[in-house]
Scaffold this motif. Structure first.
Motif, PDB file in Angstrom:
ATOM      1  N   ALA A  59       0.976  -1.012   0.110  1.00  6.82           N
ATOM      2  CA  ALA A  59       0.027   0.032  -0.080  1.00  6.82           C
ATOM      3  C   ALA A  59       0.853   1.387   0.032  1.00  6.82           C
ATOM      4  O   ALA A  59       0.451   2.270  -0.696  1.00  6.82           O
ATOM      5  CB  ALA A  59      -1.049   0.049   1.228  1.00  6.82           C
ATOM      6  N   ILE A  60       2.138   1.270   0.811  1.00  4.84           N
ATOM      7  CA  ILE A  60       2.965   2.161   0.748  1.00  4.84           C
ATOM      8  C   ILE A  60       3.489   2.761  -0.435  1.00  4.84           C
ATOM      9  O   ILE A  60       3.446   3.614  -1.137  1.00  4.84           O
ATOM     10  CB  ILE A  60       3.954   2.122   1.898  1.00  4.84           C
ATOM     11  N   ALA A  61       3.845   1.669  -1.146  1.00  6.10           N
ATOM     12  CA  ALA A  61       4.718   1.483  -2.694  1.00  6.10           C
ATOM     13  C   ALA A  61       3.484   2.130  -3.664  1.00  6.10           C
ATOM     14  O   ALA A  61       3.870   2.765  -4.377  1.00  6.10           O
ATOM     15  CB  ALA A  61       4.919   0.004  -3.156  1.00  6.10           C
ATOM     16  N   TYR A  89      -6.483   4.859   2.125  1.00  6.79           N
ATOM     17  CA  TYR A  89      -6.548   5.235   3.285  1.00  6.79           C
ATOM     18  C   TYR A  89      -5.281   5.664   4.123  1.00  6.79           C
ATOM     19  O   TYR A  89      -5.026   5.753   5.437  1.00  6.79           O
ATOM     20  CB  TYR A  89      -7.221   4.119   4.150  1.00  6.79           C
ATOM     21  N   LEU A  90      -4.015   5.670   3.436  1.00  5.07           N
ATOM     22  CA  LEU A  90      -2.900   6.198   3.982  1.00  5.07           C
ATOM     23  C   LEU A  90      -2.550   7.566   3.699  1.00  5.07           C
ATOM     24  O   LEU A  90      -2.535   7.925   2.381  1.00  5.07           O
ATOM     25  CB  LEU A  90      -1.801   5.115   3.448  1.00  5.07           C
ATOM     26  N   LEU A  91      -2.061   8.198   4.465  1.00 11.24           N
ATOM     27  CA  LEU A  91      -1.556   9.620   4.237  1.00 11.24           C
ATOM     28  C   LEU A  91      -0.105   9.493   4.279  1.00 11.24           C
ATOM     29  O   LEU A  91       0.505   9.203   5.320  1.00 11.24           O
ATOM     30  CB  LEU A  91      -2.045  10.550   5.485  1.00 11.24           C
ATOM     31  N   LEU A  92       0.480   9.939   3.323  1.00 17.32           N
ATOM     32  CA  LEU A  92       1.969   9.837   3.223  1.00 17.32           C
ATOM     33  C   LEU A  92       2.608  11.178   3.289  1.00 17.32           C
ATOM     34  O   LEU A  92       2.391  12.136   2.139  1.00 17.32           O
ATOM     35  CB  LEU A  92       2.363   9.076   1.714  1.00 17.32           C
ATOM     36  N   SER A  93       3.437  11.373   4.161  1.00 19.99           N
ATOM     37  CA  SER A  93       3.974  12.725   4.464  1.00 19.99           C
ATOM     38  C   SER A  93       5.580  12.713   3.819  1.00 19.99           C
ATOM     39  O   SER A  93       6.222  11.745   3.998  1.00 19.99           O
ATOM     40  CB  SER A  93       4.093  13.026   5.735  1.00 19.99           C
ATOM     41  N   LYS A  94       5.772  13.680   2.790  1.00 21.07           N
ATOM     42  CA  LYS A  94       7.134  13.377   2.029  1.00 21.07           C
ATOM     43  C   LYS A  94       8.188  14.755   2.268  1.00 21.07           C
ATOM     44  O   LYS A  94       7.265  15.762   2.557  1.00 21.07           O
ATOM     45  CB  LYS A  94       6.854  13.143   0.446  1.00 21.07           C
ATOM     46  N   SER A  95       9.279  14.551   2.083  1.00 22.52           N
ATOM     47  CA  SER A  95      10.232  15.489   1.982  1.00 22.52           C
ATOM     48  C   SER A  95       9.887  16.540   0.919  1.00 22.52           C
ATOM     49  O   SER A  95       9.246  16.042  -0.348  1.00 22.52           O
ATOM     50  CB  SER A  95      11.574  15.159   1.869  1.00 22.52           C
ATOM     51  N   PHE A  96      10.445  17.688   0.974  1.00 19.67           N
ATOM     52  CA  PHE A  96      10.267  18.695  -0.117  1.00 19.67           C
ATOM     53  C   PHE A  96      11.303  18.118  -1.415  1.00 19.67           C
ATOM     54  O   PHE A  96      11.039  18.585  -2.760  1.00 19.67           O
ATOM     55  CB  PHE A  96      10.700  20.060  -0.186  1.00 19.67           C
TER      56      PHE A  96
END
Length: 106
Positions: A59-61, A89-96
């Motif tokens: 799911a993350i991938a 249903y996942l919130l992925l917080s990513k770097s800039f």
């Protein structure tokens, strides 16, 4: 200065889950998930067979734009619909900073 990881955090949007009694929300790795922090260089998922490690990683991938069946972002095919809807249903917080290349090894 130490480089930030691209994927910093994964949060399950629990308020959007209709029931934790249905798949994939009933499996332990998802049912007990609130947030995963990726601030370290290595993250290890540990658990028994059937605990949901692979379902969560898949799911993350997918959430990061990779094919559910594995490969690079440019490798886009589907032989069989076998993945869950967990990525929605996942919130992925990513770097800039964007990553240049990646691979999802299934």
């Amino acid at each position: 200065m130490e480089a930030l990881p691209y994927l910093q955090k994964v949060t399950l949007k629990r308020e959007h889950v209709f029931s934790f009694d249905t798949y994939p929300f009933s499996i332990p790795a998802v049912n007990q998930l609130f947030e995963i922090d990726f601030s370290k260089h290595v993250t290890i998922f540990v658990g028994e067979n059937g605990s949901g490690k692979s379902t969560l990683l898949e799911a993350i991938a997918i959430g990061l734009g990779f094919n559910a069946e594995g490969g690079s972002k440019n490798f886009n095919f589907q032989t069989q619909h076998s993945h869950s809807e967990l990525h929605k249903y996942l919130l992925l917080s990513k770097s800039f900073k964007r990553y240049k290349d990646g691979f999802f090894l299934r």
